[in-house]
Design a protein around this motif. Sequence first.
Motif: not given
Length: 85
Positions: A14-15, A17-19, A21, A23-24, A27, A47
């Motif tokens: 999740a982290v 994926a959030a970095v 761009g 959806h955390s 993910w 990305s």
Amino acid sequence: MILEFWILCAIVTAVIAAVRGGHSLLWLLIGCILGPIGIVAAIFVPSLKSKDPSVAAKRQGEVDELARPLRETDTKAVSVKPKDH
């Protein structure tokens, strides 16, 4: 021990994926299901953040389209707010 490792994989996925761009929450669920494979998938998925302005604008438009609330003219939408007459 294995459960903790799987949870750690989900958080790391999740982290990442959030970095990049993504959806955390989505993910996070992918990481819960796939474990370490989810981390690899999050790394290799393209990305959503791009330095090319045209690509970034196109992707931002797609995100805005998904995030846009339902229009009031949509006849299928149900509202709990009373209409002012």
